[in-house]
Design a protein around this motif. Structure first.
Motif, PDB file in Angstrom:
ATOM      1  N   ASP A 138       0.916  -0.971   0.016  1.00  0.00           N
ATOM      2  CA  ASP A 138       0.032   0.003  -0.127  1.00  0.00           C
ATOM      3  C   ASP A 138       0.284   1.019  -0.474  1.00  0.00           C
ATOM      4  OD1 ASP A 138       0.376  -0.734   2.704  1.00  0.00           O
ATOM      5  OD2 ASP A 138      -0.587   1.455   3.482  1.00  0.00           O
ATOM      6  N   GLU A 139       1.751   1.365   0.859  1.00  0.00           N
ATOM      7  CA  GLU A 139       2.677   2.214   0.636  1.00  0.00           C
ATOM      8  C   GLU A 139       3.520   2.412  -0.779  1.00  0.00           C
ATOM      9  OE1 GLU A 139       5.688   1.755   3.984  1.00  0.00           O
ATOM     10  OE2 GLU A 139       4.430   2.592   5.152  1.00  0.00           O
ATOM     11  N   CYS A 166      -1.078  -7.721  -5.184  1.00  0.00           N
ATOM     12  CA  CYS A 166      -1.626  -8.753  -4.809  1.00  0.00           C
ATOM     13  C   CYS A 166      -0.846  -8.859  -4.081  1.00  0.00           C
ATOM     14  CB  CYS A 166      -0.966  -9.144  -6.375  1.00  0.00           C
ATOM     15  SG  CYS A 166      -2.268  -8.658  -7.812  1.00  0.00           S
ATOM     16  N   VAL A 167      -0.562  -9.252  -2.635  1.00  0.00           N
ATOM     17  CA  VAL A 167      -0.519  -9.768  -1.994  1.00  0.00           C
ATOM     18  C   VAL A 167      -0.529 -11.416  -1.740  1.00  0.00           C
ATOM     19  CG1 VAL A 167      -0.025  -9.950   0.626  1.00  0.00           C
ATOM     20  CG2 VAL A 167      -0.497  -7.257  -0.864  1.00  0.00           C
ATOM     21  N   LEU A 168       0.931 -11.742  -1.678  1.00  0.00           N
ATOM     22  CA  LEU A 168       0.960 -13.787  -1.934  1.00  0.00           C
ATOM     23  C   LEU A 168       1.047 -13.880   0.583  1.00  0.00           C
ATOM     24  CD1 LEU A 168       1.964 -13.210  -4.818  1.00  0.00           C
ATOM     25  CD2 LEU A 168       2.196 -15.729  -4.697  1.00  0.00           C
ATOM     26  N   ILE A 169       0.608 -14.916   0.305  1.00  0.00           N
ATOM     27  CA  ILE A 169       0.371 -15.416   1.621  1.00  0.00           C
ATOM     28  C   ILE A 169       0.776 -17.115   1.837  1.00  0.00           C
ATOM     29  CG2 ILE A 169      -1.130 -16.253   3.211  1.00  0.00           C
ATOM     30  CD1 ILE A 169      -2.596 -13.486   1.454  1.00  0.00           C
ATOM     31  N   ASP A 170       2.117 -17.258   1.990  1.00  0.00           N
ATOM     32  CA  ASP A 170       2.424 -18.483   2.032  1.00  0.00           C
ATOM     33  C   ASP A 170       1.892 -19.589   3.058  1.00  0.00           C
ATOM     34  OD1 ASP A 170       3.733 -20.557   3.173  1.00  0.00           O
ATOM     35  OD2 ASP A 170       5.557 -19.716   3.129  1.00  0.00           O
ATOM     36  N   ALA A 171       0.444 -20.415   2.495  1.00  0.00           N
ATOM     37  CA  ALA A 171      -0.811 -21.135   3.637  1.00  0.00           C
ATOM     38  C   ALA A 171       0.007 -21.212   4.546  1.00  0.00           C
ATOM     39  CB  ALA A 171      -0.916 -21.713   2.942  1.00  0.00           C
ATOM     40  N   LYS A 172       1.368 -22.216   4.355  1.00  0.00           N
ATOM     41  CA  LYS A 172       2.461 -23.397   5.209  1.00  0.00           C
ATOM     42  C   LYS A 172       2.546 -22.236   6.735  1.00  0.00           C
ATOM     43  CE  LYS A 172       4.200 -27.045   6.132  1.00  0.00           C
ATOM     44  NZ  LYS A 172       3.988 -28.703   6.593  1.00  0.00           N
ATOM     45  N   ARG A 173       2.970 -20.775   6.401  1.00  0.00           N
ATOM     46  CA  ARG A 173       4.036 -20.444   7.203  1.00  0.00           C
ATOM     47  C   ARG A 173       2.877 -19.300   8.186  1.00  0.00           C
ATOM     48  NH1 ARG A 173       9.511 -19.253   5.583  1.00  0.00           N
ATOM     49  NH2 ARG A 173       8.943 -17.927   4.163  1.00  0.00           N
ATOM     50  N   TRP A 174       1.785 -19.350   7.105  1.00  0.00           N
ATOM     51  CA  TRP A 174       0.830 -17.875   7.845  1.00  0.00           C
ATOM     52  C   TRP A 174       0.938 -18.060   9.134  1.00  0.00           C
ATOM     53  CZ3 TRP A 174      -0.862 -13.213   6.241  1.00  0.00           C
ATOM     54  CH2 TRP A 174      -1.600 -12.932   7.499  1.00  0.00           C
ATOM     55  N   PHE A 175       0.559 -19.061  10.294  1.00  0.00           N
ATOM     56  CA  PHE A 175       1.075 -18.963  11.491  1.00  0.00           C
ATOM     57  C   PHE A 175       1.929 -18.855  12.313  1.00  0.00           C
ATOM     58  CE2 PHE A 175      -3.446 -21.025  10.091  1.00  0.00           C
ATOM     59  CZ  PHE A 175      -4.369 -20.656  10.589  1.00  0.00           C
ATOM     60  N   VAL A 222      -1.149  -7.293   4.266  1.00  0.00           N
ATOM     61  CA  VAL A 222      -2.346  -7.702   3.518  1.00  0.00           C
ATOM     62  C   VAL A 222      -3.958  -6.351   3.458  1.00  0.00           C
ATOM     63  CG1 VAL A 222      -4.840  -8.394   4.976  1.00  0.00           C
ATOM     64  CG2 VAL A 222      -1.742 -10.253   4.991  1.00  0.00           C
ATOM     65  N   LYS A 223      -4.084  -5.977   5.200  1.00  0.00           N
ATOM     66  CA  LYS A 223      -4.567  -5.259   5.275  1.00  0.00           C
ATOM     67  C   LYS A 223      -5.290  -4.113   3.500  1.00  0.00           C
ATOM     68  CE  LYS A 223      -4.168  -2.430   9.071  1.00  0.00           C
ATOM     69  NZ  LYS A 223      -3.913  -2.016   9.757  1.00  0.00           N
ATOM     70  N   TYR A 224      -4.326  -4.055   2.198  1.00  0.00           N
ATOM     71  CA  TYR A 224      -4.300  -2.829   1.329  1.00  0.00           C
ATOM     72  C   TYR A 224      -5.348  -3.409   0.399  1.00  0.00           C
ATOM     73  CZ  TYR A 224      -4.430   0.810   5.799  1.00  0.00           C
ATOM     74  OH  TYR A 224      -4.004   1.705   6.859  1.00  0.00           O
ATOM     75  N   ALA A 225      -4.370  -4.568   0.532  1.00  0.00           N
ATOM     76  CA  ALA A 225      -4.253  -5.678  -0.789  1.00  0.00           C
ATOM     77  C   ALA A 225      -5.121  -5.242  -1.780  1.00  0.00           C
ATOM     78  CB  ALA A 225      -3.917  -7.022  -0.344  1.00  0.00           C
ATOM     79  N   ILE A 278      -6.768 -19.614   7.587  1.00  0.00           N
ATOM     80  CA  ILE A 278      -6.158 -18.621   7.340  1.00  0.00           C
ATOM     81  C   ILE A 278      -7.095 -17.400   6.151  1.00  0.00           C
ATOM     82  CG2 ILE A 278      -4.622 -18.038   5.440  1.00  0.00           C
ATOM     83  CD1 ILE A 278      -3.326 -20.745   6.021  1.00  0.00           C
ATOM     84  N   ILE A 279      -7.757 -18.181   5.459  1.00  0.00           N
ATOM     85  CA  ILE A 279      -9.393 -17.215   4.371  1.00  0.00           C
ATOM     86  C   ILE A 279      -9.914 -16.310   5.856  1.00  0.00           C
ATOM     87  CG2 ILE A 279     -11.515 -16.964   3.550  1.00  0.00           C
ATOM     88  CD1 ILE A 279     -10.449 -19.940   2.429  1.00  0.00           C
ATOM     89  N   LYS A 280     -10.271 -16.684   7.311  1.00  0.00           N
ATOM     90  CA  LYS A 280     -11.111 -15.721   8.070  1.00  0.00           C
ATOM     91  C   LYS A 280     -10.022 -14.876   8.490  1.00  0.00           C
ATOM     92  CE  LYS A 280     -14.762 -19.131  10.354  1.00  0.00           C
ATOM     93  NZ  LYS A 280     -14.729 -20.174  11.371  1.00  0.00           N
ATOM     94  N   ASP A 281      -8.352 -15.529   9.126  1.00  0.00           N
ATOM     95  CA  ASP A 281      -7.767 -14.219   9.271  1.00  0.00           C
ATOM     96  C   ASP A 281      -7.709 -12.897   8.372  1.00  0.00           C
ATOM     97  OD1 ASP A 281      -6.779 -14.825  11.627  1.00  0.00           O
ATOM     98  OD2 ASP A 281      -5.141 -16.187  10.971  1.00  0.00           O
ATOM     99  N   LEU A 282      -7.202 -13.722   6.699  1.00  0.00           N
ATOM    100  CA  LEU A 282      -7.595 -12.359   5.846  1.00  0.00           C
ATOM    101  C   LEU A 282      -8.661 -11.877   5.638  1.00  0.00           C
ATOM    102  CD1 LEU A 282      -5.705 -14.723   3.269  1.00  0.00           C
ATOM    103  CD2 LEU A 282      -4.910 -13.032   5.020  1.00  0.00           C
ATOM    104  N   GLU A 283      -9.692 -12.373   5.577  1.00  0.00           N
ATOM    105  CA  GLU A 283     -11.178 -11.577   5.518  1.00  0.00           C
ATOM    106  C   GLU A 283     -11.217 -10.448   6.856  1.00  0.00           C
ATOM    107  OE1 GLU A 283     -13.703 -14.741   2.919  1.00  0.00           O
ATOM    108  OE2 GLU A 283     -13.926 -14.228   5.763  1.00  0.00           O
ATOM    109  N   ILE A 284     -10.648 -10.848   8.376  1.00  0.00           N
ATOM    110  CA  ILE A 284     -10.769  -9.561   9.297  1.00  0.00           C
ATOM    111  C   ILE A 284      -9.876  -9.185   9.358  1.00  0.00           C
ATOM    112  CG2 ILE A 284     -10.436  -9.544  11.506  1.00  0.00           C
ATOM    113  CD1 ILE A 284     -10.928 -12.775  11.874  1.00  0.00           C
ATOM    114  N   ASN A 285      -8.590  -9.034   8.356  1.00  0.00           N
ATOM    115  CA  ASN A 285      -8.075  -7.540   8.150  1.00  0.00           C
ATOM    116  C   ASN A 285      -8.550  -6.987   6.853  1.00  0.00           C
ATOM    117  OD1 ASN A 285      -5.363  -7.459   9.988  1.00  0.00           O
ATOM    118  ND2 ASN A 285      -5.331 -10.104   9.937  1.00  0.00           N
TER     119      ASN A 285
END
Lengths: 203, 391
Positions: free
Chosen positions: A104-105, A123-132, A146-149, A168-175
């Motif tokens: 975003d910056e 576009c922001v990529l998220i590593d599913a394996k290492r998200w947590f 993640v917030k402004y992608a 993960i999807i829930k986490d992302l949707e919150i942000n």
């Protein structure tokens, strides 16, 4: 020039996705005489990686690994865009941001100081394996990425189970309540990734 | 006889010039110290940073600049003089000293694919392996440190011309009437080990997987660093006016609160206290967003240091939290200095002076003045200071 900012933490699969995105751009712009794509690489710790591949496909590739590890990259980025516009003026520019950058910056910077862009997509990529684990280590950086992608691409989904993926999807949707979220595996299902690339390009 | 007379006249002129500059030196030093003490200042202090910009300002090619310390010093003095800076944060600079700081590979102008007038690059790779932690615990940090830096980078020889010239650079700056507020870098173990391991491996493999071992190594690194820093500040012959206490990777945006406190702040605080106990100014050089770490600085004695922000931390939040406690420096962003119209830089600077200052504030670029800065914009920062003085 249309600009795509590709963000995400180190190891999230930005370069693998970039190759697929580059191919999609080539396909989309096929038949035009214009230079189709320039790529600005600004990742730490992977100097020159994949340059041969990208250049062999006719893309203009610029590296930004300059200066101290902190502040001066922003001015280099705008200078680089100005230079690309003057010399190649491609239809698309993909900026592969450092894993420490906030897309975003970068988008704000580009919109404010680079006059020749039509659209800016992040576009922001998220590593599913290492998200947590990454979320547990990180301060605000990962959430801020993640917030402004515009698009969130959960990569390496083949390495986690459905339950984790839902979390993960829930986490992302919150942000980020407005981003389109896609589940991908750049290595296992490139065909699906290419379709997503086309969708992004036709936004 | 005639010749001797001329020499005498010249010497007298020089003596007068030196006296004028010594007065200027004291005036500038006291101005910055007043800002640190949150006292009224006769005018807002103006501080420089950004070695590559200094070279560009004098049209000196970067490979010459980093390899010729005398020229480097001359170039920096000219920049500070021309913009009437109250101090510098580096009388000389070469990226060849960065090996000692970040333990990462440095590619200098004119080397590899970097052009002679291109900015130096830091190539962060996994040079240190996980096994090195065991080696450090086995042989001690000092031995490992020396071997690592010599074998991987020939780091001490690379940095030698810089350290050899440094006393002369300080003398020349003093003679020119410009105090140096940063004559060293004090840093937590996080910064060098992260640079040696590379960020990804350090965060994901080390801090998450083997935290106890990493913490043991941190203690050894910190003990070694503190010994060196203590020797520097406790000796009146070598005690600097100020040093950087950084702030690059071990930040509250990179790490969660618990990890930030444990792996970064704990050490930064001790470094700052060492400075303050020895009357050395800690310049907290804070790159990236420190919004969540600003409160921490209230744990340190008030009116003793400078919080230097780079355009990513909210200056107004910093003022809200640290106003009345710690002097704030910054933060005209690099991109603004490179691409904005001079009026915008002037307005931004004036706003900072009025709202972050006028007491407890030093006007500066956010981190470095960039290599491709429009120097008219730097002039606008100075103009804002001068115009504010006339209000």
């Amino acid at each position: 020039m249309n600009i795509i900012i590709l963000g995400g933490f180190l190891g999230s699969g930005k370069t693998s996705f970039l190759k697929l995105l580059a191919d999609s751009i080539l396909k989309k712009e096929n038949g035009t005489n214009k230079v189709k794509l320039a790529i600005i690489e600004n990742e730490i710790g992977k100097v020159g990686l994949d340059q041969k591949y990208l250049k062999s496909h006719g893309y203009v590739v610029r590296e930004l690994f300059k200066g101290c590890i902190c502040c001066t990259l922003s001015t280099d980025l705008i200078s680089c865009l100005n230079d690309i516009e003057k010399n190649e003026n491609p239809s698309w520019v993909v900026i592969e941001a450092t894993g420490l950058a906030r897309p975003d910056e970068i988008a704000k910077l580009v919109k404010e100081y680079f006059a020749h862009c039509n659209i800016v997509i992040s576009c922001v990529l998220i590593d599913a394996k290492r998200w947590f684990p990454l979320s547990s280590v990180s301060g605000t950086l990962i959430q801020d990425q993640v917030k402004y992608a515009d698009y969130l691409l959960i990569n390496k989904i083949d390495l986690i189970d459905t339950n984790d993926l839902e979390h993960i999807i829930k986490d992302l949707e919150i942000n980020n309540t407005s981003a389109d979220i896609f589940k991908i595996s750049t290595t296992k299902n490139s065909l699906e990734c290419s379709e997503i690339c086309e969708l992004i390009l036709n936004k | 006889m005639h010749r001797i007379l001329n020499i005498r006249v010249t010497s007298k002129k020089n003596i007068i010039l030196m006296e004028v500059n010594m007065n200027l030196y004291e005036e500038r030093l006291n101005r910055v110290k007043a800002a640190i003490a949150l006292e009224q200042v006769d005018k807002i202090p103006f501080m420089s940073a950004g070695p590559a910009a200094m070279a560009a300002y004098s049209n000196v090619q970067l490979n010459e600049y980093i390899n010729n310390m005398e020229l480097n010093c001359t170039t920096n003095i000219k920049f500070c003089n021309d913009f009437d800076m109250d101090g510098t944060q580096a009388p000389i600079f070469t990226p060849r000293i960065l090996y000692l700081q970040w333990f990462s590979e440095v590619v200098a102008p004119g080397e590899g694919s970097v052009g002679v007038n291109d900015l130096w690059q830091i190539h962060e790779k996994e040079i240190m392996t996980e096994d090195d932690y065991d080696k450090i615990l086995e042989v001690g940090y000092e031995e490992w440190h020396d071997n690592f830096l010599i074998e991987k980078y020939d780091a001490f020889n690379q940095a030698k011309p810089y350290f050899d010239y440094y006393p002369e650079a300080l003398r020349r700056f003093k003679e020119a009437g410009i105090p140096s507020f940063v004559d060293g870098v004090f840093q937590s173990p996080f910064e060098s080990l992260c640079g040696a391991r590379s960020l990804e491996a350090f965060l994901m493999d080390d801090l998450l997987e083997i935290p106890e071992k990493v913490e043991k190594v941190f203690e050894l690194v910190h003990e070694y660093n503190m010994k060196g820093y203590r020797a520097l500040v406790e000796n009146p012959e070598t005690r600097p006016i100020g040093v950087w206490v950084g702030g690059w990777r071990g930040t509250p945006s990179m790490l969660n609160k618990v990890m930030f406190e444990k792996y970064s702040w704990k050490y930064m605080k001790e470094l700052a206290e060492l400075c303050i106990d020895n009357d050395v100014i800690p310049v907290y050089h804070l790159d990236s967003c420190w919004d969540l770490g600003l409160e921490n600085f209230k744990q340190l004695p008030a009116k003793k240091g400078i919080v230097s922000l780079d355009g990513k931390t909210d200056m107004y939040k910093a003022k809200e939290i640290l106003g009345g406690h710690t002097c704030i420096m910054g933060d005209v962003p690099a991109e603004m200095l490179a691409f904005s119209k001079p009026e915008k830089v002037y307005d931004y600077s004036m706003k900072l002076i009025k709202e972050i200052g006028p007491t407890g504030y030093i006007l500066s670029s956010g981190c470095d003045v960039p290599f491709n800065a429009n120097f008219e914009n730097v002039r606008m920062m100075k103009k804002a200071i001068d115009d504010y003085g006339k209000l």
